[in-house]
Structure formats: structure tokens, C-alpha cells
Design an enzyme around this catalytic site. Sequence first.
Site, PDB file in Angstrom:
ATOM      1  N   CYS A   1       5.203  -8.542   6.045  1.00  0.00           N
ATOM      2  CA  CYS A   1       5.398  -9.975   5.810  1.00  0.00           C
ATOM      3  C   CYS A   1       6.175 -10.143   4.504  1.00  0.00           C
ATOM      4  CB  CYS A   1       4.024 -10.641   5.716  1.00  0.00           C
ATOM      5  SG  CYS A   1       4.068 -12.379   5.236  1.00  0.00           S
TER       6      CYS A   1
ATOM      7  N   SER B   1       5.595 -12.045   2.189  1.00  0.00           N
ATOM      8  CA  SER B   1       4.685 -12.191   1.036  1.00  0.00           C
ATOM      9  C   SER B   1       4.461 -10.839   0.357  1.00  0.00           C
ATOM     10  CB  SER B   1       3.348 -12.783   1.478  1.00  0.00           C
ATOM     11  OG  SER B   1       3.548 -14.025   2.103  1.00  0.00           O
TER      12      SER B   1
ATOM     13  N   HIS C   1       7.395 -10.325  -1.841  1.00  0.00           N
ATOM     14  CA  HIS C   1       7.371 -11.122  -3.076  1.00  0.00           C
ATOM     15  C   HIS C   1       6.567 -10.387  -4.164  1.00  0.00           C
ATOM     16  CE1 HIS C   1       9.266 -14.540  -1.289  1.00  0.00           C
ATOM     17  NE2 HIS C   1       8.217 -15.005  -0.625  1.00  0.00           N
TER      18      HIS C   1
ATOM     19  N   HIS D   1      -1.282  -7.195   4.734  1.00  0.00           N
ATOM     20  CA  HIS D   1      -2.310  -8.211   5.002  1.00  0.00           C
ATOM     21  C   HIS D   1      -2.166  -8.816   6.390  1.00  0.00           C
ATOM     22  CE1 HIS D   1       1.251 -10.366   3.664  1.00  0.00           C
ATOM     23  NE2 HIS D   1       0.799 -11.347   4.428  1.00  0.00           N
TER      24      HIS D   1
ATOM     25  N   CYS E   1      -1.183 -12.912  10.222  1.00  0.00           N
ATOM     26  CA  CYS E   1      -0.609 -13.735   9.144  1.00  0.00           C
ATOM     27  C   CYS E   1       0.515 -14.605   9.675  1.00  0.00           C
ATOM     28  CB  CYS E   1      -0.119 -12.903   7.951  1.00  0.00           C
ATOM     29  SG  CYS E   1       0.688 -13.982   6.734  1.00  0.00           S
TER      30      CYS E   1
HETATM   31  P1  NAD Z   1      11.389 -13.570   6.410  1.00  0.00           P
HETATM   32  O1  NAD Z   1      12.053 -12.804   5.322  1.00  0.00           O
HETATM   33  O2  NAD Z   1      11.041 -12.881   7.674  1.00  0.00           O
HETATM   34  O3  NAD Z   1      12.255 -14.877   6.800  1.00  0.00           O
HETATM   35  C1  NAD Z   1      13.044 -15.620   5.940  1.00  0.00           C
HETATM   36  C2  NAD Z   1      14.210 -16.220   6.765  1.00  0.00           C
HETATM   37  O4  NAD Z   1      14.959 -17.112   5.952  1.00  0.00           O
HETATM   38  C3  NAD Z   1      15.180 -15.194   7.325  1.00  0.00           C
HETATM   39  O5  NAD Z   1      15.326 -15.380   8.723  1.00  0.00           O
HETATM   40  C4  NAD Z   1      16.498 -15.499   6.579  1.00  0.00           C
HETATM   41  O6  NAD Z   1      17.636 -15.234   7.385  1.00  0.00           O
HETATM   42  C5  NAD Z   1      16.344 -16.982   6.302  1.00  0.00           C
HETATM   43  N1  NAD Z   1      17.178 -17.526   5.205  1.00  0.00           N
HETATM   44  C6  NAD Z   1      17.659 -16.903   4.107  1.00  0.00           C
HETATM   45  N2  NAD Z   1      18.340 -17.780   3.335  1.00  0.00           N
HETATM   46  C7  NAD Z   1      18.260 -18.984   3.933  1.00  0.00           C
HETATM   47  C8  NAD Z   1      18.741 -20.291   3.606  1.00  0.00           C
HETATM   48  N3  NAD Z   1      19.418 -20.539   2.481  1.00  0.00           N
HETATM   49  N4  NAD Z   1      18.457 -21.314   4.451  1.00  0.00           N
HETATM   50  C9  NAD Z   1      17.758 -21.092   5.601  1.00  0.00           C
HETATM   51  N5  NAD Z   1      17.278 -19.867   5.957  1.00  0.00           N
HETATM   52  C10 NAD Z   1      17.530 -18.832   5.139  1.00  0.00           C
HETATM   53  O7  NAD Z   1      10.063 -14.202   5.749  1.00  0.00           O
HETATM   54  P2  NAD Z   1       8.620 -14.526   6.416  1.00  0.00           P
HETATM   55  O8  NAD Z   1       7.805 -13.280   6.472  1.00  0.00           O
HETATM   56  O9  NAD Z   1       8.836 -15.319   7.640  1.00  0.00           O
HETATM   57  O10 NAD Z   1       7.995 -15.438   5.252  1.00  0.00           O
HETATM   58  C11 NAD Z   1       8.582 -16.693   4.919  1.00  0.00           C
HETATM   59  C12 NAD Z   1       7.919 -17.277   3.700  1.00  0.00           C
HETATM   60  O11 NAD Z   1       6.579 -17.662   4.030  1.00  0.00           O
HETATM   61  C13 NAD Z   1       7.801 -16.313   2.516  1.00  0.00           C
HETATM   62  O12 NAD Z   1       8.008 -17.012   1.309  1.00  0.00           O
HETATM   63  C14 NAD Z   1       6.356 -15.872   2.606  1.00  0.00           C
HETATM   64  O13 NAD Z   1       5.843 -15.412   1.383  1.00  0.00           O
HETATM   65  C15 NAD Z   1       5.713 -17.152   3.027  1.00  0.00           C
HETATM   66  N6  NAD Z   1       4.353 -17.053   3.572  1.00  0.00           N
HETATM   67  C16 NAD Z   1       3.474 -18.019   3.182  1.00  0.00           C
HETATM   68  C17 NAD Z   1       2.190 -18.027   3.690  1.00  0.00           C
HETATM   69  C18 NAD Z   1       1.237 -19.119   3.313  1.00  0.00           C
HETATM   70  O14 NAD Z   1       0.041 -18.994   3.530  1.00  0.00           O
HETATM   71  N7  NAD Z   1       1.719 -20.237   2.787  1.00  0.00           N
HETATM   72  C19 NAD Z   1       1.781 -17.013   4.575  1.00  0.00           C
HETATM   73  C20 NAD Z   1       2.722 -16.066   4.970  1.00  0.00           C
HETATM   74  C21 NAD Z   1       4.016 -16.085   4.463  1.00  0.00           C
HETATM   75 ZN    ZN Z   2       1.850 -12.789   5.263  1.00  0.00          ZN
END
Ligand code: NAD
Ligand code: ZN
Length: 362
Positions: free
Chosen positions: A38, A40, A43, A59, A163
Site C-alpha cells: 500500500c 501508506s 510514505h 498492513h 486496507c
Molecule cells: P497508489 O500509489 O497506488 O495510487 C496513487 C495514484 O495516483 C496512481 O494511480 C498515480 O498514477 C496517481 N497520480 C499521481 N499523480 C497524480 C495527479 N497529479 N493527479 C491524479 N492522480 C495522480 O496509492 P494507494 O495505495 O492507492 O494510496 C493512495 C493514498 O491513500 C496514499 O496517500 C495512501 O497513504 C492513502 N491511504 C489512506 C488510508 C486512510 O485510512 N486514510 C488508507 C490507505 C491508504
Molecule cells: Zn494501506
Amino acid sequence: MKAAVLHEVNKPLVIEDVSLQKPGPREVLIRTAVAGLCHSDLHFMEGLYPHPLPAVLGHESAGVVEQVGSDVTYVKPGDHVVTCLSVFCGTCDNCTTGRPVLCTDTSVKMLPGASNRLSWARSEKLNQFLNLSSFAEQMLVHENAIVKIRKDMPLELAALIGCGVVTGYGAVVNTAKVAPGESVVVIGCGGVGMAAINGAQIAGAGRIIAVDTNPAKLQLATKLGATDIVDPRNGDVVQQVRDLTNGGVHHSFEVLGRKETAEQAFAMLAPGGTATIVGMIPFGQKIELHGFDFLRERKIQGSSMGSNHFRVDMPRLIEFYMRGKLHLEDWISAKLKLSEINEGFAAMKAGKTVRSVIMFDA
Ligand code: NAD
Ligand code: ZN
């Protein structure tokens, strides 16, 4: 057992021999079958969020119960389970008022650095991550960090629910409570964003607009339910969304974790609309909003793990999969061995994958 350890930020994970304690009264030992990668985790690897190190990350996982503590009645050895970092006590104010993701009992939902479940030959403390540490052949967790699932559910698909899927789906259904016919924008169509799009379709949303810079992701988003796609490289995202929606959307979801896109999410709302921030904006960073927009009752809110009630939500998500409504097969871009984990994160960083999963029996 083998586990992937983060020793220092911005350094590759290292596969090390580590051990777990025997299960305490309310703990469960799990043989990890599958762990998803993921953003996260990334990060934390990049130091955008702090965590005591060294630590075993991961996770998002599914596995099989191996051993249970003396007071555990919920599962028995052989049961298939999905893990969730939203471990709950069930008795604090937040749990008893229906918000278990905000559980405040730190003896159950331990703070970073508090768990002593992991150990190794070195004297240095090895930290558990988010009460789980899934990048390891086994996990020792509180019984309230798992949900039992049906055994005919493929574990690599079940892991995604742990997740990414519950977070994206739950942001739409539980946090924002999107109503049938309402318009939705999802900014960032990775593993979590795709689940938000699929969730919006299940919720009966009207227009579902996917925003991503990767055309392959936009194409998959269309298969999962997006009615329109927006590529930020074709011009101002807010204007493109306004043009598509006759002035703004009811619900926007930021699923990327950046200041600019969080600001876009708020700026593209119709009067009365709600922006839900799912992405993890780097720790300490602030976002700027146009104050006037609040006079038109626009709202902005956070969402933690899709505001889940995971013991209810995850089995329901599995039923959606079984009925062909949740397209989990489409999420998996690569199946990796634990030794290939750094390649998996490099592909995520390059934006190439929706989800890569570690298969522990491979
Ligand atoms: P990921 O890296 O798989 O996806 C990110 C996407 O954003 C990619 O498809 C990428 O091509 C796209 N992207 C890049 N630049 C962009 C732009 N300028 N405009 C639009 N799209 C763009 O990430 P993920 O695993 O899906 O996680 C996404 C976010 O969610 C992360 O910040 C992660 O930490 C967060 N997250 C939060 C929670 C929560 O509980 N709030 C839980 C899980 C993940
Ligand atoms: Zn996650």
C-alpha cells in the site's frame, strides 16, 4: 521466520530472521498467506510519516490462524482471516458510539513503539507497524484486529480488502454516505482510488469521474464504474470537472496524499458538496482553502480506513466480489516473493501498479 525490515528511511527493506512471542490471552498467531503493498507503507519508507525504526512494515494481509491465546473464542486454528489495522477495544466511547476506527484504548490499539511482539537476535528493539507487521511469514495480533472469512474466498483477493478496498469503498459508503444519483470525483486511481470508484458504482452514484495521470489506470477505472475520465495533463483539473458537471460535484475524494490535489478536491465542489481526504498528506503539511467557499456550505472531512466496521464490512465486500459486483481480480498487477518487495515498491513509486501482492508460499 523471515520478515522485511525498514532500518532507515529512504533505504531498501532488508529480509531478516525475526521471531514472535507466544500468543498472550487475547492474541492470535497467523500464518501470513498474502500481503499487499500500500502507498501508506511507502510514505513511512520515505520518511513522510514518522515511525520508530527498525520496524517490520505491511498492513494489508490475509492468512490462516495457527495458534490462539487462552481467552480467544472468536477464531480457532485453521480459520481464514483478513487483518485490519483498525483494531478496536469495543468498550471505549468511540467504539460504543459506532466509530471503532477511532478506538482510544491504547492497550488494544497500541501506539507506535509500544508493542513487544517482535524480536530478533540483536539487542535493538524491533517495532511492530500499525499493530500488524504483515511483511512477515507470521503475524501476532490482537483478536480484534482480524475478521474471519469464508474459506472459498481466494486469500490474495481477500488481502486487498484488508486496507485498500475497505478504505476506498468505505470512504464513499461509510464516511461520505454517497446517495444514489450523486456525482463523485476520485483523484488518484491506485489501489485505494479504484476501490472508491467501484464503491461509488455499488452505491449507485450518478456521474463517477476518475482523475489520474496514467492512461492505463483511467482505462481500468472505466471498467470499474467510472463514467468519465480526466487526465491532469490535459489542463486544469478543477475546470475540467466543472465543465463535466455543470459547475461542480457533490462528492470529491482525494486518494493521493498531496496538498495540491486536496485543494483541487475542495475547489471542484458544487455548493453543499463534500470533499473527503483519504490520501496521507505529508506529516506537518498544511492545505489552503478559499474561505468564501464555506458560505455555500461546502465541507471537507478526513476518512480513516473508510470509517470501517470491518467485522461487518469485510464479509459484505467478499459477498459483493462473489456476486460479481467488486472486481478484485483487476486490482492485482503483480504477484511477488518477499525477496522482491523492493522492486514492488519501486513499481508503485513509478505509478505502474494498482496493487502488488507478496505471496508467502511462492
Ligand atoms: P497508489 O500509489 O497506488 O495510487 C496513487 C495514484 O495516483 C496512481 O494511480 C498515480 O498514477 C496517481 N497520480 C499521481 N499523480 C497524480 C495527479 N497529479 N493527479 C491524479 N492522480 C495522480 O496509492 P494507494 O495505495 O492507492 O494510496 C493512495 C493514498 O491513500 C496514499 O496517500 C495512501 O497513504 C492513502 N491511504 C489512506 C488510508 C486512510 O485510512 N486514510 C488508507 C490507505 C491508504
Ligand atoms: Zn494501506
